[in-house]
Design a protein around this motif. Sequence first.
Motif, PDB file in Angstrom:
ATOM      1  N   PRO A 172       0.752  -1.613   0.025  1.00  0.00           N
ATOM      2  CA  PRO A 172       0.204  -0.039  -0.186  1.00  0.00           C
ATOM      3  C   PRO A 172       1.268   1.503  -0.254  1.00  0.00           C
ATOM      4  O   PRO A 172       1.868   1.113   0.961  1.00  0.00           O
ATOM      5  CB  PRO A 172      -0.896  -0.190   1.074  1.00  0.00           C
ATOM      6  N   ILE A 173       0.256   2.380  -0.763  1.00  0.00           N
ATOM      7  CA  ILE A 173       1.076   4.144  -0.974  1.00  0.00           C
ATOM      8  C   ILE A 173       0.019   3.951   0.949  1.00  0.00           C
ATOM      9  O   ILE A 173      -0.455   4.610   0.801  1.00  0.00           O
ATOM     10  CB  ILE A 173       0.549   4.380  -2.040  1.00  0.00           C
ATOM     11  N   TYR A 174       1.077   4.234   1.788  1.00  0.00           N
ATOM     12  CA  TYR A 174       0.541   4.373   2.995  1.00  0.00           C
ATOM     13  C   TYR A 174       1.829   5.737   4.198  1.00  0.00           C
ATOM     14  O   TYR A 174       2.778   4.714   4.154  1.00  0.00           O
ATOM     15  CB  TYR A 174       0.521   3.752   4.063  1.00  0.00           C
ATOM     16  N   HIS A 178      -6.614  -0.246  18.351  1.00  0.00           N
ATOM     17  CA  HIS A 178      -7.774  -0.783  17.997  1.00  0.00           C
ATOM     18  C   HIS A 178      -8.620  -1.698  19.186  1.00  0.00           C
ATOM     19  O   HIS A 178      -8.141  -3.042  19.119  1.00  0.00           O
ATOM     20  CB  HIS A 178      -8.103  -1.413  17.001  1.00  0.00           C
ATOM     21  N   PRO A 179      -9.606  -2.100  20.024  1.00  0.00           N
ATOM     22  CA  PRO A 179      -9.800  -2.656  20.682  1.00  0.00           C
ATOM     23  C   PRO A 179      -9.805  -4.663  20.218  1.00  0.00           C
ATOM     24  O   PRO A 179      -9.431  -5.297  20.617  1.00  0.00           O
ATOM     25  CB  PRO A 179     -11.572  -2.516  21.205  1.00  0.00           C
ATOM     26  N   GLY A 180      -9.619  -4.510  18.560  1.00  0.00           N
ATOM     27  CA  GLY A 180      -9.633  -5.419  18.081  1.00  0.00           C
ATOM     28  C   GLY A 180      -8.665  -6.176  17.008  1.00  0.00           C
ATOM     29  O   GLY A 180      -8.417  -6.951  16.515  1.00  0.00           O
ATOM     30  N   GLN A 181      -7.725  -5.974  17.615  1.00  0.00           N
ATOM     31  CA  GLN A 181      -6.170  -5.861  17.338  1.00  0.00           C
ATOM     32  C   GLN A 181      -5.260  -5.998  18.299  1.00  0.00           C
ATOM     33  O   GLN A 181      -4.518  -4.544  18.899  1.00  0.00           O
ATOM     34  CB  GLN A 181      -5.453  -4.309  16.412  1.00  0.00           C
ATOM     35  N   SER A 182      -4.564  -6.560  18.824  1.00  0.00           N
ATOM     36  CA  SER A 182      -3.592  -7.253  19.637  1.00  0.00           C
ATOM     37  C   SER A 182      -1.944  -6.684  18.729  1.00  0.00           C
ATOM     38  O   SER A 182      -0.989  -6.030  19.388  1.00  0.00           O
ATOM     39  CB  SER A 182      -3.265  -8.190  19.451  1.00  0.00           C
ATOM     40  N   GLY A 183      -2.102  -6.938  17.385  1.00  0.00           N
ATOM     41  CA  GLY A 183      -0.579  -6.229  16.628  1.00  0.00           C
ATOM     42  C   GLY A 183       0.407  -4.566  17.468  1.00  0.00           C
ATOM     43  O   GLY A 183      -0.214  -3.814  17.373  1.00  0.00           O
ATOM     44  N   LEU A 184       1.704  -4.747  17.649  1.00  0.00           N
ATOM     45  CA  LEU A 184       1.694  -3.534  18.112  1.00  0.00           C
ATOM     46  C   LEU A 184       1.856  -2.305  16.861  1.00  0.00           C
ATOM     47  O   LEU A 184       2.344  -2.286  15.456  1.00  0.00           O
ATOM     48  CB  LEU A 184       3.151  -3.324  18.103  1.00  0.00           C
ATOM     49  N   THR A 185       1.521  -0.526  16.725  1.00  0.00           N
ATOM     50  CA  THR A 185       1.072   0.221  15.882  1.00  0.00           C
ATOM     51  C   THR A 185       2.176   0.730  15.407  1.00  0.00           C
ATOM     52  O   THR A 185       3.253   0.913  16.008  1.00  0.00           O
ATOM     53  CB  THR A 185       0.104   0.877  16.409  1.00  0.00           C
ATOM     54  N   MET A 186       2.789   0.716  13.826  1.00  0.00           N
ATOM     55  CA  MET A 186       3.505   1.878  14.070  1.00  0.00           C
ATOM     56  C   MET A 186       4.092   2.821  14.850  1.00  0.00           C
ATOM     57  O   MET A 186       5.281   3.457  14.778  1.00  0.00           O
ATOM     58  CB  MET A 186       3.424   2.494  12.286  1.00  0.00           C
ATOM     59  N   ARG A 187       2.926   3.501  15.163  1.00  0.00           N
ATOM     60  CA  ARG A 187       2.763   4.580  16.385  1.00  0.00           C
ATOM     61  C   ARG A 187       3.683   4.027  17.345  1.00  0.00           C
ATOM     62  O   ARG A 187       4.980   4.577  17.933  1.00  0.00           O
ATOM     63  CB  ARG A 187       1.584   4.821  16.695  1.00  0.00           C
ATOM     64  N   PHE A 194       5.789  16.960  15.955  1.00  0.00           N
ATOM     65  CA  PHE A 194       5.264  16.803  17.775  1.00  0.00           C
ATOM     66  C   PHE A 194       5.405  16.188  18.326  1.00  0.00           C
ATOM     67  O   PHE A 194       5.593  16.191  19.067  1.00  0.00           O
ATOM     68  CB  PHE A 194       3.891  16.354  16.840  1.00  0.00           C
ATOM     69  N   TYR A 195       5.679  14.787  17.441  1.00  0.00           N
ATOM     70  CA  TYR A 195       6.459  13.397  18.022  1.00  0.00           C
ATOM     71  C   TYR A 195       7.940  13.902  18.632  1.00  0.00           C
ATOM     72  O   TYR A 195       8.065  13.511  19.904  1.00  0.00           O
ATOM     73  CB  TYR A 195       7.094  12.485  17.580  1.00  0.00           C
ATOM     74  N   LEU A 217       3.053  13.933   7.120  1.00  0.00           N
ATOM     75  CA  LEU A 217       3.915  13.461   7.863  1.00  0.00           C
ATOM     76  C   LEU A 217       5.339  14.096   9.235  1.00  0.00           C
ATOM     77  O   LEU A 217       5.417  13.579   9.998  1.00  0.00           O
ATOM     78  CB  LEU A 217       4.827  11.844   7.167  1.00  0.00           C
ATOM     79  N   ASN A 218       5.417  15.213   7.722  1.00  0.00           N
ATOM     80  CA  ASN A 218       5.969  16.181   8.740  1.00  0.00           C
ATOM     81  C   ASN A 218       5.749  17.187   9.989  1.00  0.00           C
ATOM     82  O   ASN A 218       6.779  16.836  10.518  1.00  0.00           O
ATOM     83  CB  ASN A 218       7.055  16.831   7.891  1.00  0.00           C
TER      84      ASN A 218
END
Length: 314
Positions: free
Chosen positions: A12-14, A238-247, A226-227, A220-221
């Motif tokens: 994907p282009i994300y 997301h409550p239905g997802q256990s994978g660690l987010t990109m964040r 901010f980060y 993104l910049n």
Amino acid sequence: MSQSKKILLIAPIYFNYHNLIISALEKKEYLVDFIADKNTGVLYTLSKKSNFLLKKYKESYKREIISKLNETSYDLLVVIGGKTLDVDFWKLINQNYSFKKVLYQWDSYKNFDYRGMIPYFDVVKTFDSLDAAQLNISYLPLFYKFEAKKEVLKDLDLVFIGIWHSDRLDILNEIAKYAKENNLKYCFKIYYPYYMYVYLVYIKKIISRSDFFTFKPIPLNETIEFYNRAKCIVDINHPGQSGLTMRTIETIGKRKKLITTNVYIKNEEFYDPKMIQVIDRKNIKIDSDFFDQKADYKNIEKLEISTWVEELLG
């Protein structure tokens, strides 16, 4: 590497993540061709209005991929997601092309059921540890890109930037309340299209009005800025997802403190309660001592993208 291997990457282009992957592979002396996973965009959205148009759209996309495979002798096919096409297409590719095929998923199969694709790839990996255990495939968390530390004024104690879903607003309201009571500076931005925001607030009445919402995607910049200013970054999975987010992974890569609702992070070898505080999304309590504890992450080098791409292909 005596002779550069050729890779066809479908992803994907994300944000800019596909380009980060391409760059990391090229630094390993791979020759990379890229085709976008086209399950987004205006043409795809319009084609979904008609079964006939959707079929034509997918047929055109299949021809694009097959044409690329036929004109170049590839050593590897790397697919991230693969949402646009059906299982029969991946079966066809498996039957007609003998190069190594790698599949990586950064969605849980509960959100995108990719289980039918698994038999047609030589290597299958997922960012979701529960999926890995349940489907007997390899677990590989997401990646970060190493950046030299810059001297930036860290004037924000807490930062959250993301799209709206599920209970994110409720949790952020509770964290903001805590921040005000403890004189912490925070910046929370939730992106959602204005018309959908109006629908949720005034018609469905699912959420209340909030200054946290912004109606234009955050570049993104700007997100990175901010980060960099943050002492601690907030992650609400997301409550239905256990994978660690990109964040989450990017926060760790920046060696910043993290407050997260994802309890599964406790299973990671880099988990340190002095750097990562896990909160109960239904009963928000934040340990004030967390902000003053001094520590640093360990065992995160394999998440850096240059090592991550090697793990992906292996």
